[in-house]
Design a protein around this motif. Structure first.
Motif: not given
Ligand SMILES: Cc1cc2nc3c(=O)[nH]c(=O)nc-3n(C[C@H](O)[C@H](O)[C@H](O)COP(=O)(O)OP(=O)(O)OC[C@H]3O[C@@H](n4cnc5c(N)ncnc54)[C@H](O)[C@@H]3O)c2cc1C
Length: 442
Positions: A156-175
Motif C-alpha cells: 500500500l505505502d510503497d506502490l499504491v500510495v504514490p501511484v493511485a495518490g498521483g492519479v487521484y490526488s488523495t490517499h487510497p484510504d479515501q478512494l
C-alpha cells in the motif's frame, strides 16, 4: 420548449450536447464561465502550445478513441513513449513503476520490478494474497483497506500510495474501489486473489498502453466538439450560471444580471447541485510547467516522469511528467527543449482553491518562490541539475481536485461529468454519451 438543457460546458457537457443535437434534439448549453472546455484548456509557455490540465486519456474503455475518431482526430491519436514512469517511495528511493500493476497494485507480487521497490519480505506478505479466502477485503470501504488486507501495508505505502495518490490526488484510504477500479471487487471474488483480479482487469483493457494522447494536445477534442456544436445548432450561453437545476427546468443568471427560467423535457448537469449550501471537501492541485534547456534530460532519466509518495523527504511535488519524453510529437515541437509538468497538492480552503484564481495560467519566474521550488524538485526527481538559468519559460495553474462528495442533484436530473462518473475522460465520455443516447432513444 427546449428538448434538453445541459448545465456545464466541460468535456462532459460538450459531448452530451453534441450527441443530442446531432440526434435531432434542440439543446441549450449553459456555461458559467466565458469559455468552453472546463478542465481541458491550452496555454502557451515559451512559445509552445500545451495542455493546461488533462493531457491523456485512459484506454480501459475505447470511449475517447471512438469520440476522437468521430471528430476526425483518429490519425492524431498517439501512444506515449513505452519507457513508462517511475515512482519515489516515502524514504526517497526511485524505481520504475512495476509493469503488471493497476493503480500500483501488483499483478505479480514476486516480479523483479516489484521486489526492487518493496523488498523480499513485503513481497512474501503480498504473495499471501493468493492463499487468503476471496471474501477477505472484498467488502473493504476503501481501496487502501482492500490492499492492506490482501497484500499488506508495504504494498500500500510503497506502490499504491504514490501511484493511485498521483492519479487521484488523495490517499487510497479515501478512494472508493468501485469508483476508481470498477470491476476489481467482482474480479477478486471470481479470481480468488487480488493479484489475479488485477491481471484479469489488465487483460480486459485494450492492448498496448494504458493511456493515449492526441498530437497537438488533448484540448483539440474541445476545438472539434465546439465546431460540431455550431454545425448541429446547439444554443450555447456563455457567462450564464445555473442557479437552480430541476428535473424539467433550469434557472439561470447571466453575467449582465438577467435571470431566466429554461423549461426542458430533460436536464443534464455536469455540476453539483448549485443550491448546495455546504462547501465540498475538495483538494486542490497546482500544476507548474517548466520549459527547460538541459541536454542531460535527452536520455529521459526517469522515463516519462515520476509519481511521488506524498511524504517523500525533501520533495514537495507529488508528480512530475516529463512531457517531451512522454509525447514524441511534443519533443518535435519543442526543438530540443524539455517540458516538465510538476503537480502539487494544495489544501482545501487554501488560496489555491479560491475560485477566482482557478484555471488561470499565471507566469512564473524561475527564481521566484514557485520557480525555485519547481527547479529544486525537478532536480531531485530527475537526478539531473535543473537550475533557474536553464529555464526558458514557466507557468502555473491551479485546479480543484475531484469533488468526492455526492453531486446531490434533484431527482430526475441526469448527472454527467466528473461529479457523476469520477475523475478522468474515459469514464466521463462513455457515461455522458450513454446518457445522451438514452434520452434520444426515449
Ligand atoms: C491538472 C489536471 C490534470 C488532469 N489530467 C487528466 C488526464 O491526463 N487524463 C484524464 O482522463 N483526466 C485528467 N484530468 C481530469 C479531467 O480533466 C476531468 O475529469 C474532466 O475534464 C472533467 O470534465 P467535466 O466536464 O466533468 O468537468 P469540468 O471540466 O469541470 O467542466 C464543468 C463546467 O461546468 C461549469 N459550471 C460549474 N458550475 C456551473 C453552473 N452552476 N452553471 C453553469 N456552468 C457551471 C464550469 O465552469 C465548467 O466549465 C485532469 C484534471 C486536472 C485538474
Amino acid at each position: 420548449m427546449t428538448d434538453v438543457v445541459v448545465v456545464g460546458g466541460g468535456v462532459a457537457g460538450l459531448v452530451a450536447a453534441r450527441d443530442l443535437a446531432k440526434g435531432g434534439a434542440h439543446v441549450v448549453l449553459v456555461e458559467a464561465g466565458d469559455r468552453l472546455g472546463g478542465m481541458l484548456r491550452r496555454h502557451t509557455v515559451a512559445g509552445l502550445d500545451l495542455d493546461m490540465g488533462a493531457e491523456s486519456f485512459a484506454t480501459r474503455t475505447d470511449a475517447v478513441e471512438r469520440l476522437a475518431t468521430e471528430l476526425g482526430l483518429g490519425n492524431d491519436i498517439v501512444s506515449p513513449d513505452p519507457r513508462g514512469a517511475w515512482l519515489m517511495t516515502r524514504d526517497g528511493r526511485t524505481a520504475p513503476i512495476p509493469q503488471t500493476g493497476f493503480l500500483g497494485i501488483p499483478g505479480s507480487p514476486m516480479a523483479a520490478d516489484v521486489l526492487a521497490v518493496i523488498g523480499q519480505g513485503a513481497a512474501f506478505r503480498a504473495q499471501m494474497d493468493s492463499l487468503l479466502p476471496s471474501p477477505v477485503g472484498a467488502r473493504a470501504e476503501s481501496l487502501g483497506a482492500l490492499v492492506r488486507k490482501r497484500m499488506g501495508e508495504r504494498v500500500l505505502d510503497d506502490l499504491v500510495v504514490p501511484v493511485a495518490g498521483g492519479v487521484y490526488s488523495t490517499h487510497p484510504d479515501q478512494l472508493d474501489p468501485d469508483r476508481v477500479a470498477p470491476g476489481l471487487r467482482a474480479a477478486l471474488q471470481r479470481e480468488g486473489s487480488l493479484a489475479r483480479a488485477v491481471l484479469a482487469l489488465r487483460s480486459r483493457s485494450a492492448a498496448g498502453s494504458a493511456v493515449q494522447g492526441l498530437r497537438g494536445g488533448i484540448v483539440r477534442l474541445v476545438d472539434e466538439l465546439v465546431a460540431d456544436m455550431t454545425t448541429y445548432g446547439v444554443d450555447v450561453r456563455l457567462g450564464t450560471r445555473a442557479t437552480a437545476v430541476e428535473r424539467f427546468a433550469v434557472d439561470t443568471l447571466a453575467a449582465d444580471g438577467t435571470r431566466e427560467r429554461l423549461p426542458a423535457q430533460h436536464v443534464l448537469a455536469s455540476t453539483a447541485d448549485p443550491a448546495r449550501t455546504t462547501l465540498p471537501d475538495r483538494t486542490g492541485i497546482e500544476l507548474v510547467t517548466l520549459v527547460v534547456d538541459q541536454p542531460a534530460l535527452d536520455d529521459a532519466p526517469r522515463g516519462t516522469g515520476m509519481l511521488v509518495h506524498p511524504d517523500a523527504d525533501g520533495v514537495a511535488a507529488k508528480a512530475l511528467t516529463h512531457a517531451t519524453a512522454k509525447w514524441p510529437w511534443l519533443a518535435e515541437a519543442a526543438g530540443g527543449r524539455h517540458v516538465l509538468r510538476l503537480s502539487y497538492a494544495t489544501r482545501p480552503h487554501d488560496e489555491a482553491t479560491d475560485p477566482a484564481g482557478v484555471a488561470t495560467s499565471l507566469p512564473v519566474e524561475p527564481d521566484d518562490a514557485i520557480g525555485t521550488r519547481a527547479t529544486r524538485d525537478a532536480s531531485a526527481l530527475l537526478g539531473v541539475s535543473v537550475t533557474a538559468d536553464r529555464v526558458v519559460g514557466a507557468a502555473r495553474v491551479r485546479w480543484y481536485g475531484p469533488d468526492l462528495t455526492a453531486a446531490g442533484l434533484a431527482e430526475g436530473v441526469v448527472g454527467i461529468g466528473e461529479t457523476a462518473s469520477g475523475r478522468g475522460l474515459a469514464g466521463i465520455v462513455a457515461a455522458a454519451r450513454a446518457s445522451a443516447g438514452r434520452i434520444l432513444g426515449s
